[in-house]
Design a protein around this motif. Structure first.
Motif, PDB file in Angstrom:
ATOM      1  N   ASN A 258      -4.842  12.737  -0.476  1.00  0.00           N
ATOM      2  CA  ASN A 258      -4.083  13.154  -1.655  1.00  0.00           C
ATOM      3  C   ASN A 258      -4.378  12.232  -2.824  1.00  0.00           C
ATOM      4  O   ASN A 258      -4.714  11.053  -2.641  1.00  0.00           O
ATOM      5  N   ASP A 259      -4.174  12.758  -4.024  1.00  0.00           N
ATOM      6  CA  ASP A 259      -4.447  11.934  -5.194  1.00  0.00           C
ATOM      7  C   ASP A 259      -3.312  10.952  -5.484  1.00  0.00           C
ATOM      8  O   ASP A 259      -3.439  10.108  -6.383  1.00  0.00           O
ATOM      9  N   ASP A 260      -2.213  11.027  -4.733  1.00  0.00           N
ATOM     10  CA  ASP A 260      -1.088  10.115  -4.946  1.00  0.00           C
ATOM     11  C   ASP A 260      -0.972   9.118  -3.796  1.00  0.00           C
ATOM     12  O   ASP A 260       0.114   8.849  -3.286  1.00  0.00           O
ATOM     13  N   THR A 261      -2.117   8.569  -3.381  1.00  0.00           N
ATOM     14  CA  THR A 261      -2.158   7.616  -2.272  1.00  0.00           C
ATOM     15  C   THR A 261      -2.781   6.296  -2.710  1.00  0.00           C
ATOM     16  O   THR A 261      -3.455   6.218  -3.747  1.00  0.00           O
ATOM     17  N   LEU A 288       2.578   6.246   6.776  1.00  0.00           N
ATOM     18  CA  LEU A 288       2.676   6.419   5.333  1.00  0.00           C
ATOM     19  C   LEU A 288       3.957   5.773   4.834  1.00  0.00           C
ATOM     20  O   LEU A 288       5.029   5.958   5.417  1.00  0.00           O
ATOM     21  N   LEU A 289       3.830   5.019   3.748  1.00  0.00           N
ATOM     22  CA  LEU A 289       4.953   4.307   3.160  1.00  0.00           C
ATOM     23  C   LEU A 289       5.202   4.792   1.742  1.00  0.00           C
ATOM     24  O   LEU A 289       4.263   5.112   1.005  1.00  0.00           O
ATOM     25  N   GLN A 296       7.580   6.770   4.951  1.00  0.00           N
ATOM     26  CA  GLN A 296       7.588   8.188   4.596  1.00  0.00           C
ATOM     27  C   GLN A 296       7.356   9.039   5.840  1.00  0.00           C
ATOM     28  O   GLN A 296       8.010  10.049   6.040  1.00  0.00           O
ATOM     29  N   SER A 297       6.405   8.611   6.685  1.00  0.00           N
ATOM     30  CA  SER A 297       6.137   9.374   7.897  1.00  0.00           C
ATOM     31  C   SER A 297       5.498   8.507   8.969  1.00  0.00           C
ATOM     32  O   SER A 297       4.552   7.767   8.709  1.00  0.00           O
ATOM     33  N   GLN A 382      -2.038   1.648   7.563  1.00  0.00           N
ATOM     34  CA  GLN A 382      -0.917   2.005   6.702  1.00  0.00           C
ATOM     35  C   GLN A 382      -1.421   2.352   5.307  1.00  0.00           C
ATOM     36  O   GLN A 382      -2.408   1.787   4.833  1.00  0.00           O
ATOM     37  N   MET A 383      -0.723   3.299   4.690  1.00  0.00           N
ATOM     38  CA  MET A 383      -1.074   3.765   3.341  1.00  0.00           C
ATOM     39  C   MET A 383       0.199   3.933   2.525  1.00  0.00           C
ATOM     40  O   MET A 383       1.251   4.294   3.072  1.00  0.00           O
ATOM     41  N   TYR A 384       0.101   3.705   1.218  1.00  0.00           N
ATOM     42  CA  TYR A 384       1.166   4.134   0.325  1.00  0.00           C
ATOM     43  C   TYR A 384       0.924   5.589  -0.050  1.00  0.00           C
ATOM     44  O   TYR A 384      -0.212   5.992  -0.311  1.00  0.00           O
ATOM     45  N   HIS A 385       2.009   6.366  -0.046  1.00  0.00           N
ATOM     46  CA  HIS A 385       1.947   7.754  -0.494  1.00  0.00           C
ATOM     47  C   HIS A 385       3.089   7.959  -1.483  1.00  0.00           C
ATOM     48  O   HIS A 385       4.260   7.984  -1.094  1.00  0.00           O
TER      49      HIS A 385
END
Length: 451
Positions: A258-261, A288-289, A296-297, A382-385
């Protein structure tokens, strides 16, 4: 004949053997059975804790002995695994791994079979047992113990570095992240290229026709020489945009992004790729954080509507039975960042365009499972979303209706759920009233290593 392994001092539930015999008789192919357990408190006034276990999850079993101390197997399985006498002397994690190697079909009975104590409520883990299991089964991996909980990380070596196609759908939205106004897609690509070290990436940016020129310019600059722009001139349909990006790519693996990651650690891609070394695994996804660091998930759970496990909870919680600290099978993961084998993506027909905004990832995960593949979620990437900063998060009634019609039975029978858990919740909580069940669902807090 059946061989039962039960720790000294523990007891079988009065109905356990009857339930086991009935299942083995009804389904002769089953040769390995485990179930739920009850753990009494220190005093007779303290409520017992019930451990509700998910269905068969071989990846999770490598991480810790989630199936518990009690198992029942057909005699031939025990014999193939080394014999009941030898197995009875082993650490339970070691024993269950060996039994799983000899088994052809394991089964979880979602009833209490085993009565134990609070001292035996947490899953155990043996590093040596996992290392030896990997050697026996041909898994090329580095194994290490978690420093806070009893769990083993199996970090597979990537046998080769195939080309990965990064598929990034966007319309060039500008939003604020940490107080700064950014083109979200450009920010995601900058994060990818500055954080990750994977050498063979192509980037397919699928741009809406109304993407502003300034956003286009920043996206092209952030993507670098590996970027290819694909134009999209239809009404918004995320699934269709992803599919269009895929047909314009040629990598053996697909990283849907996604473009918001935002990437957090340099080895995210390698971690996800390692899980795909297993030929039965088609897709892997990270924790996902949110921007504020909350979860987030931690993978999808179908309960019976799709939920993201432990959404809005602190990542310092270890979760019920330490499930937030181990990589494990799930029925799906959010498509904001997932790595997929291209062959599997094409086999199931990609994302279904009947879900333009929501549930396309849920539908895709169920299609992969229906085709016989497994999906792995891992906390070790881990990723920010920054969810829905680029579109409205509102559910569309027709999508809700369609996912129910298309997957009604599957939504109500998630193998990685347990029918005794509380419905319509995003945490692994026993369906009983009281604060203790919530405490058991969250687990103690433990710091998560910075990655």
């Amino acid at each position: 004949a059946v061989v039962v392994f039960l720790p000294a001092g523990d007891r079988l539930h009065p109905q356990a053997l009857e339930l086991i015999n009935r299942k083995l008789t009804e389904q002769p192919g089953i040769d390995f059975i485990y179930g739920d357990s009850s753990h009494r408190g220190a005093s007779r006034f303290e409520d017992a804790s019930i451990v509700r276990r998910p269905g068969w999850s071989p990846e999770r079993l490598r991480s810790h002995n989630y199936i518990g101390e009690f198992v029942a197997v057909r005699a031939r399985v025990a014999a193939l695994a080394g014999g009941a006498t030898m197995l009875s002397r082993l650490h339970s994690h070691d024993r269950n791994l060996r039994l799983s190697e000899a088994s052809k079909r394991a089964h979880r009975i979602s009833e209490v079979l085993h009565l134990s104590t609070q001292q035996r409520i947490e899953p155990t883990a043996s590093l040596v047992a996992v290392q030896e299991h990997c050697q026996r089964t041909g898994i090329n991996a580095d194994c290490s113990l978690d420093l806070q909980v009893a769990a083993v990380r199996v970090q597979r070596h990537v046998s080769r570095k195939p080309k990965i196609s990064v598929i990034l759908p966007t319309r060039g939205t500008v939003q604020t992240i940490r107080g700064q106004s950014v083109v979200m897609a450009a920010h995601a690509l900058t994060s990818l290229r500055s954080t990750c070290n994977y050498p063979k990436l192509e980037i397919i940016a699928v741009l809406d026709k109304e993407t502003p020129d300034e956003s286009r310019s920043q996206i092209v600059s952030s993507g670098g020489p590996a970027l290819k722009v694909v134009e999209y001139d239809q009404e918004f349909n995320f699934a269709e945009k992803v599919n269009l990006g895929v047909v314009n790519s040629d990598g053996d693996y697909l990283l849907l992004l996604n473009d918001d990651t935002e990437f957090i650690s340099s080895d995210t891609i390698e971690t996800l790729m390692g899980l795909l070394e297993d030929p039965e695994v088609a897709m892997s996804g990270p924790m996902l954080l949110y921007e504020d660091g909350l979860i987030q998930s931690a993978g999808h759970i179908l309960n019976p509507i799709p939920y993201d496990l432990y959404r809005h909870r602190s990542p310092q919680h270890v979760g019920a039975q330490n499930l937030l600290r181990v990589q494990r099978e799930v029925s799906g993961v959010i498509a904001a960042c997932v790595l997929i084998k291209r062959s599997a993506f094409m086999e199931v027909g990609g994302l279904c365009t009947l879900f333009p905004s929501n549930y396309n990832d849920v539908d895709f995960g169920l299609k992969l499972r229906d085709a016989g593949y497994r999906i792995i979620w891992t906390p070790h990437a881990q990723m920010y979303h920054f969810e829905s900063k680029t579109r409205s998060p509102k559910l569309q009634p027709f999508e809700v209706a369609h996912i129910g019609k298309r997957w009604r039975d599957a939504l109500d029978d998630d193998p990685y759920f347990n029918p005794n858990l509380e419905r319509y919740m995003s945490i692994w909580k026993e369906n009983v009233v009281g604060h203790k069940s919530l405490e058991d669902a969250l687990g103690p807090t433990a710091p998560i290593a910075s990655k």
